[in-house]
Design a protein around this motif. Structure first.
Motif, PDB file in Angstrom:
ATOM      1  N   GLN A   1      -3.407   8.138   3.208  1.00 24.44           N
ATOM      2  CA  GLN A   1      -2.158   7.412   3.406  1.00 24.44           C
ATOM      3  C   GLN A   1      -2.251   6.686   4.746  1.00 24.44           C
ATOM      4  O   GLN A   1      -2.534   7.305   5.763  1.00 24.44           O
TER       5      GLN A   1
ATOM      6  N   VAL B   1      -4.618  -5.134   5.439  1.00 24.58           N
ATOM      7  CA  VAL B   1      -5.142  -3.829   5.831  1.00 24.58           C
ATOM      8  C   VAL B   1      -6.620  -3.818   5.504  1.00 24.58           C
ATOM      9  O   VAL B   1      -7.028  -4.214   4.409  1.00 24.58           O
TER      10      VAL B   1
ATOM     11  N   CYS C   1      -3.828  -1.101  -1.161  1.00 24.55           N
ATOM     12  CA  CYS C   1      -3.288  -1.692   0.071  1.00 24.55           C
ATOM     13  C   CYS C   1      -3.291  -3.213   0.019  1.00 24.55           C
ATOM     14  O   CYS C   1      -3.349  -3.883   1.044  1.00 24.55           O
TER      15      CYS C   1
ATOM     16  N   LEU D   1       0.847  -6.645   0.080  1.00 24.26           N
ATOM     17  CA  LEU D   1       1.876  -6.058   0.936  1.00 24.26           C
ATOM     18  C   LEU D   1       2.712  -7.185   1.533  1.00 24.26           C
ATOM     19  O   LEU D   1       2.590  -7.526   2.709  1.00 24.26           O
TER      20      LEU D   1
ATOM     21  N   SER E   1       3.265   0.888   4.922  1.00 18.24           N
ATOM     22  CA  SER E   1       2.380   1.991   4.545  1.00 18.24           C
ATOM     23  C   SER E   1       1.759   1.673   3.198  1.00 18.24           C
ATOM     24  O   SER E   1       2.271   0.842   2.442  1.00 18.24           O
ATOM     25  N   CYS E   2       0.650   2.315   2.928  1.00 15.75           N
ATOM     26  CA  CYS E   2       0.002   2.186   1.616  1.00 15.75           C
ATOM     27  C   CYS E   2      -0.917   3.378   1.419  1.00 15.75           C
ATOM     28  O   CYS E   2      -1.300   4.059   2.367  1.00 15.75           O
ATOM     29  N   GLN E   3      -1.243   3.642   0.176  1.00 18.64           N
ATOM     30  CA  GLN E   3      -2.163   4.720  -0.191  1.00 18.64           C
ATOM     31  C   GLN E   3      -3.510   4.080  -0.504  1.00 18.64           C
ATOM     32  O   GLN E   3      -3.680   3.477  -1.559  1.00 18.64           O
ATOM     33  N   ALA E   4      -4.454   4.172   0.417  1.00 14.54           N
ATOM     34  CA  ALA E   4      -5.798   3.629   0.197  1.00 14.54           C
ATOM     35  C   ALA E   4      -6.544   4.553  -0.753  1.00 14.54           C
ATOM     36  O   ALA E   4      -6.561   5.769  -0.560  1.00 14.54           O
TER      37      ALA E   4
ATOM     38  N   VAL F   1      -5.208  -3.492  10.923  1.00 13.00           N
ATOM     39  CA  VAL F   1      -4.096  -4.163  10.259  1.00 13.00           C
ATOM     40  C   VAL F   1      -3.783  -5.457  11.001  1.00 13.00           C
ATOM     41  O   VAL F   1      -3.912  -5.534  12.218  1.00 13.00           O
TER      42      VAL F   1
END
Length: 164
Positions: A14, A32, A57, A60, A67-70, A83
């Motif tokens: 995350q 990202v 990611c 966005l 936030s993002c879940q890679a 970023v």
């Protein structure tokens, strides 16, 4: 931007960051990037962008979503996070913010094999007709063209359930 990685697994983490002041930027999207250890870091400078946009990611386009879940990451690999706040006018993009430390995904443990066979020269009443192998991690046992069967039992569920 205060970039951090949380809860790494074998293939995900995350990512979260703070937004800076928008300045004159008409926000377009967040970029990202992850740079895996061993990849050339010569482009990780104040003006360069490098690394790979991780799965999960992209797109966005909301400045409030930070936030993002890679996903799709390699197990046991260290990553450097970066970023950029991208603007409609690219010349106003923020400078790339680089995380201060490398963050690693969790390594997949090496399989451990437990095999019990009679000692050489030991008297055996009956020749074994099966061998059980127990692995402490998931193991792919596909053997194209194999003619012998293989029984795999997991120690993880402790049920003794086996699959052929």
């Amino acid at each position: 931007f205060g970039l951090v990685a949380l809860s790494p697994t074998t293939s995900t983490m995350q990512l979260e960051w703070l937004a800076g002041s928008p300045r004159d930027c008409a926000f377009s999207h967040w970029e990202v990037r992850l740079l895996a250890e061993g990849e050339s870091s010569s482009n990780l400078t104040a003006t360069g962008r490098s690394g790979t946009a991780p799965l999960g990611c992209g797109n966005l386009a909301d400045r409030q979503v930070r936030s993002c879940q890679a996903s799709g990451l390699q197990d046991g690999t260290a990553y450097r996070l970066q970023v950029v706040e991208a603007c409609v006018e690219p010349s106003l993009d923020s400078l790339p913010t680089l995380a201060s430390a490398w963050v690693s995904t969790v390594p997949v443990p090496e399989p451990q094999v437990q095999l019990q066979i009679p000692a050489p020269g030991a008297a055996v009443e009956q020749r074994p007709d099966q061998v059980l192998l127990f692995f402490s991690a998931l193991v792919d046992l596909k053997a194209p063209g194999a003619t012998a069967g293989l029984t795999v039992c997991s120690l993880e569920d402790n049920t003794g359930a086996c699959s052929a």
